[in-house]
Motif scaffolding. Structure first.
Motif: not given
Ligand code: HEM
Length: 522
Positions: A450-461
């Motif tokens: 259950e990723p937070s919005e920030e996790m989804l936003r900041d994961a930029i591989p």
């Protein structure tokens, strides 16, 4: 008259002294300006040395600690930090949209041209979006989910070769001998890119047979082979390592880069690299010739058609009107971009699973219970978490993804950046931010349930926006298919990672120190 008497006359009277003093004076004046409050970035905090010269960042890129250094600067100076006279790094995911996504994002800086190949701008190195667009358009369809679904058998075939090579590593006669996982995952990556996109497999995962033969001949002539001979990397490695090494001095101005590159090639000349570059050149030349022949045959009635698909990456570029020379360069770029990154990510994931047998077991149980087909792979929660954690922690591209502030300037959270400022966010800095990813160094697949919005936003591989990885879908499919088949075949049962940590040099594409990630079976 006064100017002549006071300035010009003394200068003309001592021309040699003038020639020495003039550049020194200019340098001093320039330095004073850069650290003064007149400089348009004087309001951005950062170390004095970063304000003085871009050579400081260039040096840290060279020694391979750029991203870690940037992270420590953020800890000291805050989310916006000056890393060079004209460079700023931002440790705040809220900046990502403006820099990379909105209105097409900011453009890439000129030093991307240092990644040009054989005098051609590649889809990666091109800085002008208008020149890049027709090239990307010609090949984009190959990276769509529909095309990948149609090509799944090709990917699975490569993955099955990887599993077979890993099984060999498990064989009793190899027990105790380390297996270089990185070499195999790079092999998978090069074979997947070449067979799926270039229409003809490079055969990196089949090279062992040829190598063993060579070693046998050598043994007959000169006695027992050394360990190194058994453990030689795949033949494309030299080429890939050579391009990866460009990342250590890519910040140099283009003219300086050319000199350093020439000197480096002479100083570090190695037969293995020369052979590798030649082998990749031969391969790419034959692939493009095959594509040309296929196109010619399709136009000429009665001519025997060839086996090369008209839909391949080179065939598409040629049919869109690009020259054979440029098409060869674009294919080489793809082999480099698609090998190092996917190889590094897959090796990281499998290394983490080797370190954490309970994660390995849990992934395997999920896979066996769900028995997923190609379309279901990415919806398995645990497998998905494993791949996403691997992408977050592998640091295939750890350092900033730089972009240039446009002519209109840019204001972010009250800080103004004048046109021409090089701004960017670093994947390593964002991926290890403890406020977004708690306990950031830990490999925790379940954090992605259950990723937070920030996790989804900041994961930029894969980067972000118009210039994000063109092959994101292909790379993702490779990772999911490979991890699923590896755990299903249970080839990592009883495996141990020789080292807990994968040490890297943080060049643009990171280099694994020693180019090995070793596994041993008990
Ligand atoms: C897990 C694997 C991969 C990762 C983590 C990755 C990462 C990235 C990143 C971060 C960028 C953006 C660079 C920037 O903004 O300067 C990029 C661009 C690119 N990647 Fe990948 N990549 C991967 C796999 C691949 C593969 C398999 C290929 C080719 C088959 C590929 C080809 C490219 C190309 C051509 C670009 C340039 C796109 C553009 O600028 O328009 N990558 N990649």
């Amino acid at each position: 008259m006064a100017i002549y008497t006071l300035i010009l006359a003394p200068l003309l009277a001592h021309p040699i002294l003038t020639l020495i003093l003039l550049p020194i004076s200019l340098l001093v004046l320039c330095s004073l300006y850069r650290v003064s409050s007149f400089h348009p970035l004087s309001h951005v905090p950062g170390p004095l040395i970063a304000r003085l010269s871009s050579l400081w960042l260039t040096y840290h890129a060279w020694i391979g600690d750029e991203a870690t250094l940037t992270k420590s600067l953020h800890e000291k100076y805050g989310p916006i930090v000056r890393t060079g006279p004209n460079s700023v790094d931002i440790d705040d995911g809220a900046a990502l949209a403006a820099i990379y996504t909105e209105k097409g994002g900011f453009v890439k800086p000129q030093f991307y041209a240092n990644f040009d190949i054989d005098g051609h701008q590649s889809i990666f190195s091109e800085t002008d979006p208008l020149r890049r667009a027709p090239r990307a358009k010609a090949v984009a369809v190959l990276f769509s989910t529909t095309s990948l679904r149609q090509g799944q058998d090709i990917i699975y075939k490569c993955v099955d070769r990887l599993v077979a090579r890993l099984s060999e590593g498990k064989k009793a006669d190899k027990r105790g001998k380390p297996l270089n996982l990185l070499n195999l995952t790079r092999g998978l990556a090069v074979d997947a890119v070449t067979s799926y996109l270039l229409g003809n497999t490079y055969g990196a995962l089949d090279e062992n047979g040829v190598r063993e033969e060579r070693i046998a001949v050598k043994k007959e002539v000169a006695g027992a082979p050394t360990m190194d001979e058994h453990e030689q990397g795949m033949s494309a490695s030299g080429m890939v390592d050579c391009f990866v090494a460009v990342g250590r001095f890519w910040y140099l101005p283009i003219w300086a880069f050319k000199w350093v590159e020439r000197f480096d090639a002479w100083w570090n000349a190695a037969d293995e690299v020369t052979r590798s570059l030649a082998r990749v050149d031969d391969y790419v030349t034959s692939v493009v010739s095959d594509a040309e022949a296929a196109i010619a045959a399709s136009k000429t009635k009665g001519e025997k058609s060839t086996s090369h698909p008209l839909t391949s990456y080179p065939a598409r570029l040629l049919q869109a009107g690009f020259t054979a020379a440029e098409t060869r360069a674009q294919c080489k770029d793809l082999m480099f971009a698609g090998t190092d990154s996917t190889g590094m990510n897959l090796a990281t994931i499998l290394h983490r699973l080797a370190l954490n047998p309970e994660y390995y077991q849990r992934t395997r149980e999920e896979v066996l219970a769900a028995n997923p087909g190609f379309d279901d792979l990415q919806s398995l929660p645990y497998l998905r978490g494993v791949v996403k954690e691997g992408l977050r922690l592998s640091m295939a591209n750890p350092s900033r993804l730089p972009r240039v502030v446009p002519a209109s300037g840019w204001t972010f959270k009250g800080t103004y950046f004048p046109p021409g400022t090089v701004v960017g966010c670093s994947p390593l800095v964002l991926h290890l931010n403890p406020e977004v990813f708690q306990d950031p160094h830990a490999f925790k697949p379940e954090r992605w349930f259950e990723p937070s919005e920030e996790m989804l936003r900041d994961a930029i591989p894969f980067g972000l926006g118009a210039r994000q990885c063109i092959a994101r879908n292909l790379a993702t499919v490779e990772l999911f298919c490979a991890v699923e088949r590896v755990v299903r075949a249970d080839v990592l049962k009883g495996v141990k990672a020789v080292k807990d940590k994968v040490e890297i040099l943080e060049w643009f594409n990171s280099k694994v120190v020693g180019e090995r990630i070793d596994l041993v079976w008990e």
